[in-house]
Design a protein around this motif. Structure first.
Motif, PDB file in Angstrom:
ATOM      1  N   TRP A 634       0.956  -1.173  -0.006  1.00 25.28           N
ATOM      2  CA  TRP A 634      -0.004   0.140   0.024  1.00 25.28           C
ATOM      3  C   TRP A 634       0.835   1.413   0.207  1.00 25.28           C
ATOM      4  N   LYS A 643       2.738  -5.868  -6.466  1.00 26.72           N
ATOM      5  CA  LYS A 643       1.440  -5.342  -5.796  1.00 26.72           C
ATOM      6  C   LYS A 643       0.119  -5.793  -6.352  1.00 26.72           C
ATOM      7  N   ASP A 644       0.093  -6.317  -7.445  1.00 25.94           N
ATOM      8  CA  ASP A 644      -1.187  -6.794  -7.991  1.00 25.94           C
ATOM      9  C   ASP A 644      -1.792  -7.890  -7.109  1.00 25.94           C
ATOM     10  N   THR A 647      -3.496  -5.552  -4.439  1.00 30.18           N
ATOM     11  CA  THR A 647      -4.503  -4.671  -4.959  1.00 30.18           C
ATOM     12  C   THR A 647      -5.867  -5.429  -5.578  1.00 30.18           C
ATOM     13  N   VAL A 650      -8.704  -5.184  -3.235  1.00 26.99           N
ATOM     14  CA  VAL A 650      -9.061  -3.964  -2.880  1.00 26.99           C
ATOM     15  C   VAL A 650     -10.411  -3.513  -3.585  1.00 26.99           C
ATOM     16  N   HIS A 652     -12.309  -1.164  -5.087  1.00 30.33           N
ATOM     17  CA  HIS A 652     -11.921   0.041  -5.461  1.00 30.33           C
ATOM     18  C   HIS A 652     -13.148   0.939  -6.088  1.00 30.33           C
TER      19      HIS A 652
END
Length: 663
Positions: A634, A643-644, A647, A650, A652
């Motif tokens: 983050w 990161k994928d 994320t 999440v 969004h």
């Protein structure tokens, strides 16, 4: 360059001297002919440069070096600087005649150097060498030079029968193929190696123009620092101007395609002024000395930058991103606008049901906690049997609770508690709480004058001051009605169903862990102070370490073996931080010594928060991946390629995330 040359002297049948002469200085290096039956020379013929370099390395190595040199960068050579390159290889049968010839050559070159004549076309050392050779050899040498004709570019020729083949994409004609000729008196094979300046051919490394400009700028800095060039103000001014233009043309480009259109023109202009600098400064020893100083200075600067990078990364790891701060404020506002009937979670009775799958999650990061819950339920076979116990601090209690009230975890059960409501957890009961509240500890964490003295800045993270980091040692007190619980850190992502962990027989051990002894720095002696006799008598320095983050814990065994009391005992002994530094892993290794059950490594893969080289196959088969380290997903400093995995859990589309620009 125009007065820097060297030669070989063979004083004896088993010895050789390599002489390098530049200006007024001369260096003689004795060489031992370990392999006498193969004598090799690299000879550069030039009307302004003559070099005889003795080498005991194999011809293959020399060709490979030349190939690497050719393909690694763009090289600009003066039109009249180099005419050809030849490798001269001799076998044992011609060694004596070669020794005799080379001795005569070296004596004549030495005599010429002593007279210090002006370097002109007629007095060039190579011409002196040619004049000592038979006329037939001279004529053949001229034919070779004429045939090579490498005014524009030089590249390494191919080889057959074990000889290195041309580089892919290199264009060659018949004249560029290897040629083997013989000198009459010495039975010496001459292998012509043509074309060195191949700037526009397919063998050029990617982004060669960027590399060339950077190399030219380095050369420019070198010439600006030399005394001989500094004495010419016109040259210095012109060089500074050309360097400025080249720097502007380069900009921040990494690839050739990013260069400005005038970059090649500016590079050529800088190259021309550098050639003038070579004419001004003709002493090799001075150049070498200055280059060595630049190298040492750069190395020292690199070390300083590395230290600064570590310090700044630790600072960045402690910060709260603006988006997360905004999220907490927005959620808090919404929470205090709820009426009393909206403040509670459903299925309260499931919180104490020992037959269900219970998770302990201690976090003050709302988004991180949400990812742990979302990823776990995504892979759960029966989400209705999963219960999440989230504990946070007083500052984040309202926003954490509001997040899960507005984003309920489907059929699963969740509860959020405030650690400050645990009245039993106080300084009189917990030694670590008592220590964390002392002025000495607060001074250690928050006074800046310690920062420059302590190389282990990671231990100075204020998160160690929070009791949140030590709640894992009080699980039986927090969950008195449960028999087994799975502890998860808030920087993990779950990739598989975790319910099989509850079926594992821990064989009277307290905690199931994935060991991390594949590396030497994950042994006990890297976490504990074995110079202390109390530690050295109690533990094995080479014992295998393990990690918190995903641990199945038998609370029955915990209570039976009085694990919390063991933890308190060692914390009291370490009040002066003499047994270990701060953190939770060292006391964990001590507290659970000989009470851990090793799990399969695929259950818990670590390192995604500091190691960019975590094997992809390990990530793919892992049940839980752990972003332990400073490079959290983050944060902007997180490792991009990892990161994928985080994320994608999440949500969004959630309105608070959109309002706070969290993407």
């Amino acid at each position: 360059m125009n007065s820097c040359w060297g030669f070989i002297d063979l004083p004896g049948p088993k010895q050789a001297n390599l002489s390098i002469t530049g200006g007024s200085s001369s260096i003689v290096c004795p060489l031992n002919l370990a392999t006498y039956f193969k004598v090799r020379f690299l000879v550069l013929f030039s009307n302004i440069l003559g070099v005889y370099i003795f080498s005991s390395s194999a011809r293959d190595d020399l060709l490979e070096d030349t190939s690497d040199f050719e393909s690694s960068t763009n090289i600009t050579v003066p039109r009249d600087a180099i005419h050809s390159i030849k490798f001269i290889v001799s076998d044992s049968s011609s060694a004596d005649s070669l020794y005799g010839e080379t001795s005569g050559i070296s004596r004549q070159l030495t005599e010429e150097n002593r007279t210090k004549k002006t370097s002109t076309l007629d007095e060039n050392p190579i011409r002196q060498v040619i004049n000592t050779m038979p006329k037939n050899d001279v004529e053949k040498g001229k034919e070779d030079l004429k045939e090579a004709n490498i005014n524009k570019s030089i590249s390494v020729g191919g080889r057959e029968n074990g000889v290195k083949q041309p580089l892919p994409g290199t264009q060659r004609n018949e004249k560029e193929k290897m040629e083997i000729k013989r000198f009459p008196q010495s039975s010496v094979k001459v292998i012509s190696v043509n074309k060195v300046r191949n700037q526009r051919e397919g063998s050029i490394m990617p982004n060669a123009q960027v590399r060339q400009i950077k190399d030219l700028l380095i050369q420019g800095k070198l010439y600006l620092s030399l005394f001989a060039t500094q004495s010419d103000p016109h040259f210095v001014k012109d060089l500074q101007l050309r360097m400025k233009e080249a720097t502007e043309a380069l900009g921040s480009a990494i690839n050739d395609s990013e260069l400005k259109t005038n970059a090649p023109e500016k590079a050529k202009a800088l190259e021309r002024i550098l050639l003038k600098g070579k004419q001004i400064q003709d002493e090799c020893a001075t150049v070498v000395k200055e280059l060595r100083a630049m190298l040492l200075s750069t190395d020292e600067q690199l070390r300083m930058n590395a230290k600064q990078a570590v310090y700044l990364i630790n600072i960045a790891a402690k910060t709260i991103p603006k988006g997360l701060h905004c999220l907490a404020l927005r959620l808090s506002t919404e929470y205090f606008m709820l009426n009393s009937s909206q403040l509670y979670f459903p299925n309260k009775e499931k919180l104490v049901d020992p037959e269900l799958f219970h998770y302990a999650l201690f976090s003050d990061n709302i988004l991180a906690a949400a990812v742990v819950v979302n990823s776990t339920l995504t892979h759960a076979k029966d989400p209705s049997k999963h219960v999440f116990h989230v504990v946070t601090d007083g500052l984040n209690f309202a926003p954490m609770r509001m997040w899960f009230l507005s984003n309920p975890p489907g059929e699963a059960t969740i509860n959020v508690e405030n650690v400050e409501t645990f009245s039993w957890l106080n300084a009189s009961y917990s030694p670590v709480l008592k220590q964390l509240e002392t002025p000495t500890m607060i001074d250690f964490y928050y006074k800046s004058h310690h920062a420059q003295l302590d190389p282990n800045v990671k231990y100075r993270n204020p998160k160690h001051l929070s009791i949140m980091n030590h709640l894992r040692f009080y699980l039986p007190e927090i969950f008195p009605h449960l028999d087994k619980i799975l502890f998860l850190d808030d920087d993990v992502v779950v990739q598989k169903d975790l319910t099989p962990l509850w079926s594992i027989d821990l064989k009277q051990k307290v905690i199931g862990v994935v060991e991390t002894c594949g590396e030497s720095f994950h042994r006990f002696n890297r976490y504990l102070n074995f110079s202390n006799p109390l530690v050295s008598r109690s533990f094995d320095p080479h014992a295998c370490g393990w990690a918190f983050g995903m641990n199945i814990i038998d609370l029955k065994e915990w209570r039976q073996q009085n694990i919390t009391d063991i933890y308190h005992k060692w914390q009291n002994l370490n009040q002066d931080r003499l047994l270990w530094k701060l953190g939770t892993l060292p006391p964990g290794l001590i507290t659970f010594w000989n009470r851990t059950y090793p799990l399969e490594k695929s259950w818990h893969v670590l390192g995604l928060g500091y190691n960019r080289n975590v094997p992809q196959k390990d990530i793919d088969r892992a049940a839980v991946i752990h972003y332990n380290g400073n490079l959290k997903p983050w944060l902007e400093i997180g490792i991009p390629k990892f990161k994928d995995y985080w994320t994608k859990y999440v949500h969004h589309e959630q309105k608070f995330l959109r309002e706070c620009n969290i993407s």
